[in-house]
Design a protein around this motif. Structure first.
Motif, short mmCIF file in Angstrom:
data_model
loop_
_atom_site.label_atom_id
_atom_site.label_comp_id
_atom_site.label_asym_id
_atom_site.label_seq_id
_atom_site.Cartn_x
_atom_site.Cartn_y
_atom_site.Cartn_z
N ALA A 1 5.20 -9.97 -9.10
CA ALA A 1 5.42 -11.25 -7.62
C ALA A 1 4.50 -11.32 -8.10
O ALA A 1 4.56 -11.51 -6.24
CB ALA A 1 5.85 -9.59 -6.67
N GLY A 2 2.82 -10.91 -8.11
CA GLY A 2 1.69 -11.69 -8.20
C GLY A 2 1.49 -11.06 -6.56
O GLY A 2 0.64 -11.40 -5.84
N LEU A 3 1.21 -9.64 -5.94
CA LEU A 3 1.24 -8.69 -5.17
C LEU A 3 0.10 -7.86 -5.19
O LEU A 3 0.03 -7.47 -6.48
CB LEU A 3 2.27 -8.89 -4.28
N THR A 4 -0.53 -7.61 -4.17
CA THR A 4 -2.49 -6.53 -4.67
C THR A 4 -1.34 -5.15 -4.27
O THR A 4 -0.96 -5.16 -2.80
CB THR A 4 -3.18 -7.08 -3.77
N PHE A 5 -1.90 -4.66 -5.06
CA PHE A 5 -1.12 -2.84 -5.02
C PHE A 5 -2.47 -2.22 -4.33
O PHE A 5 -3.59 -1.95 -5.00
CB PHE A 5 -0.40 -2.15 -5.93
N LEU A 6 -2.48 -1.49 -3.03
CA LEU A 6 -3.66 -0.75 -2.83
C LEU A 6 -2.61 0.81 -2.76
O LEU A 6 -2.30 1.72 -1.89
CB LEU A 6 -3.53 -1.63 -1.37
N PRO A 7 -3.15 1.50 -3.68
CA PRO A 7 -3.36 3.16 -3.87
C PRO A 7 -3.65 3.66 -2.48
O PRO A 7 -5.04 4.01 -2.40
CB PRO A 7 -3.83 3.22 -4.94
N TRP A 8 -2.94 4.54 -1.65
CA TRP A 8 -3.72 4.97 -0.58
C TRP A 8 -3.61 6.83 -1.44
O TRP A 8 -3.14 7.28 -2.11
CB TRP A 8 -3.36 5.45 0.28
N GLY B 1 -5.85 12.49 -3.95
CA GLY B 1 -4.93 13.44 -3.40
C GLY B 1 -4.86 13.37 -1.89
O GLY B 1 -4.30 14.66 -1.98
N GLY B 2 -5.97 13.94 -1.34
CA GLY B 2 -6.16 13.39 -0.10
C GLY B 2 -7.48 14.82 -0.06
O GLY B 2 -7.90 15.16 -0.59
N SER B 3 -7.32 15.03 1.97
CA SER B 3 -8.60 15.96 1.75
C SER B 3 -8.01 17.40 1.23
O SER B 3 -9.40 18.56 0.63
CB SER B 3 -8.69 15.62 3.81
N ARG B 4 -6.79 17.87 0.84
CA ARG B 4 -6.07 18.89 1.18
C ARG B 4 -6.85 19.49 -0.66
O ARG B 4 -7.10 20.79 -1.07
CB ARG B 4 -4.60 19.72 1.66
N GLN C 1 1.37 -1.26 -0.09
CA GLN C 1 -0.12 0.05 0.31
C GLN C 1 0.74 1.19 0.16
O GLN C 1 1.90 1.82 0.90
CB GLN C 1 -1.08 -0.17 1.44
N ASN C 2 0.81 1.85 -1.33
CA ASN C 2 1.44 2.88 -1.38
C ASN C 2 0.57 4.44 -1.61
O ASN C 2 -0.20 3.90 -2.25
CB ASN C 2 2.91 3.21 -2.55
N GLN C 3 1.35 5.57 -1.36
CA GLN C 3 0.34 6.94 -2.32
C GLN C 3 0.52 6.72 -3.64
O GLN C 3 1.62 6.20 -4.17
CB GLN C 3 0.80 7.87 -1.60
N TYR C 4 -0.77 6.21 -4.41
CA TYR C 4 -0.81 6.62 -5.80
C TYR C 4 -1.78 7.37 -6.32
O TYR C 4 -3.01 7.26 -6.02
CB TYR C 4 -0.86 5.56 -6.55
N SER C 5 -1.63 8.77 -6.87
CA SER C 5 -3.02 9.40 -7.13
C SER C 5 -2.44 9.90 -8.23
O SER C 5 -0.88 10.23 -9.21
CB SER C 5 -2.99 10.26 -6.43
N PRO C 6 -3.28 10.65 -8.93
CA PRO C 6 -3.36 11.78 -9.90
C PRO C 6 -1.89 12.44 -9.98
O PRO C 6 -0.57 13.25 -10.68
CB PRO C 6 -4.42 13.17 -10.92
N TRP C 7 -0.94 13.22 -8.55
CA TRP C 7 -0.56 14.53 -8.27
C TRP C 7 1.02 13.31 -8.30
O TRP C 7 1.92 13.77 -8.00
CB TRP C 7 -0.91 15.24 -7.42
N GLU C 8 0.37 11.57 -7.71
CA GLU C 8 2.01 11.02 -6.62
C GLU C 8 1.63 10.55 -7.77
O GLU C 8 1.05 8.55 -7.40
CB GLU C 8 1.29 10.53 -5.63
N TYR D 1 -13.77 11.45 -9.23
CA TYR D 1 -13.33 10.57 -8.57
C TYR D 1 -13.63 9.61 -9.01
O TYR D 1 -12.96 8.65 -9.83
CB TYR D 1 -13.88 10.58 -7.41
N CYS D 2 -15.01 9.11 -9.92
CA CYS D 2 -14.81 7.66 -10.51
C CYS D 2 -13.85 7.86 -11.88
O CYS D 2 -13.32 6.78 -11.78
CB CYS D 2 -16.35 7.94 -11.46
N ILE D 3 -13.28 8.94 -12.58
CA ILE D 3 -12.35 9.05 -14.07
C ILE D 3 -10.94 8.72 -12.95
O ILE D 3 -10.45 8.15 -13.80
CB ILE D 3 -12.54 10.18 -14.64
N VAL D 4 -10.86 8.96 -12.25
CA VAL D 4 -9.96 8.92 -11.02
C VAL D 4 -9.99 7.35 -10.65
O VAL D 4 -8.18 6.39 -10.99
CB VAL D 4 -9.16 9.42 -9.63
#
Length: 288
Positions: free
Chosen positions: A202-209, A213-216, A180-187, A239-242
């Motif tokens: 490696a067959g790992l699930t990636f969870l974008p936090w 882009g967060g509350s800000r 689980q790492n940060q991942y967004s249009p800005w990151e 949000y759906c598009i992202v």
């Protein structure tokens, strides 16, 4: 609800999850409202919920979100046996701040506390090391995690905010199913640092936090014209598009958008039916 396999476990979970953090930090809704949000997510077919011991106001409020999720699952009228709850440990909340603590003694204790907060009747579905603490070797911090797996307190293990090298170090200690790492249009670091590619290989699930882009920053998505225009064209939210954009990036990705309102999780689930062409993906890429 579309499903996908969690890592190589053979366990199927919903292709979009629910992030619990907004229900337990500052400006959180009443607990009764949060429980309604979780129940609605379950109604919509969500079977993956992400939380952490540190999703709380401060240290005196530790494990708030885990207890909330357990309360919601316990009071839900339907079947919750297939719901996977992924928690995390290794961050502290002194005076509402965020600090790392990879002390093995602390991790051993917080794992037991998370086990109890989540009901204490079955192993924690997924326990994730929230962020590596430079004061301790990864193998040192994960020793009590491996011990907890062996003792039946944890079923699967994940890591968060890890580089490829750190993931590999973790895999030397215990089997890893998710990152689980940060991942967004800005990151977009996971595209550059090799973590996303490594998860695929490696067959790992990636969870974008913080996928929005967060509350800000989430309100600024409207300022990215490619995203705003596509939202208008397809009759959905930015949000759906992202979420559709993230899902297009790799089959390993399972987005976990946070929600503190029923309308938010209802909107996020709609992203399952949003499909972007290669040209649309490239358009977003070129503006982010």
């Amino acid at each position: 609800m579309e499903t996908k396999q969690l890592g190589k476990t053979g366990v199927s979970v919903s292709a979009i999850g629910l992030g619990g953090m907004p229900m337990s930090i500052a400006n959180r809704p009443a607990e009764a409202e949060s429980i309604q949000v979780i129940h609605r997510a379950l109604d919509l077919g969500i079977t993956f919920i992400d939380t952490a011991d540190s999703y709380c106001l401060d240290e005196s409020d530790k494990h708030h979100n885990e207890r909330l999720i357990n309360q919601a699952l316990s009071s839900y009228k339907g079947d919750v046996s297939h719901v996977v709850v992924a928690t995390k440990g290794g961050l502290m909340r002194p005076h509402g701040n965020w600090t790392r603590n990879g002390n093995p003694k602390h991790l051993r204790q917080t794992i037991r506390e998370s086990f109890q907060a989540l009901g204490g009747s079955k192993p924690i579905d997924i326990w994730q090391y929230h962020a590596p603490d430079p004061k301790y070797a990864i193998a040192e911090s994960l020793a009590p995690v491996k011990e907890a797996v062996e003792n039946g307190l944890i079923r699967y293990v994940g890591v968060s905010n890890f580089s490829v090298e750190q993931i590999q170090q973790a895999q030397d200690v215990v089997e890893i199913v998710s990152v689980q790492n940060q991942y967004s249009p800005w990151e977009r670091q996971p595209e550059i640092d090799g973590v996303l590619k490594y998860c695929e290989q490696a067959g790992l699930t990636f969870l974008p936090w913080s996928p929005f882009g967060g509350s800000r920053r989430h309100q600024n998505l409207q300022d990215i014209s490619a995203i705003a225009n596509l939202a208008k064209e397809k009759g959905v939210s930015v949000y759906c598009i992202v979420l559709a954009w993230l899902r297009s990036k790799s089959p390993a990705i399972l987005p976990i958008p946070g929600a503190s309102k029923i309308s938010s999780i209802e909107d996020s689930v709609k992203a399952i039916n949003v499909h972007l062409s290669e040209a649309e993906i490239q358009k977003i890429d070129s503006e982010t």
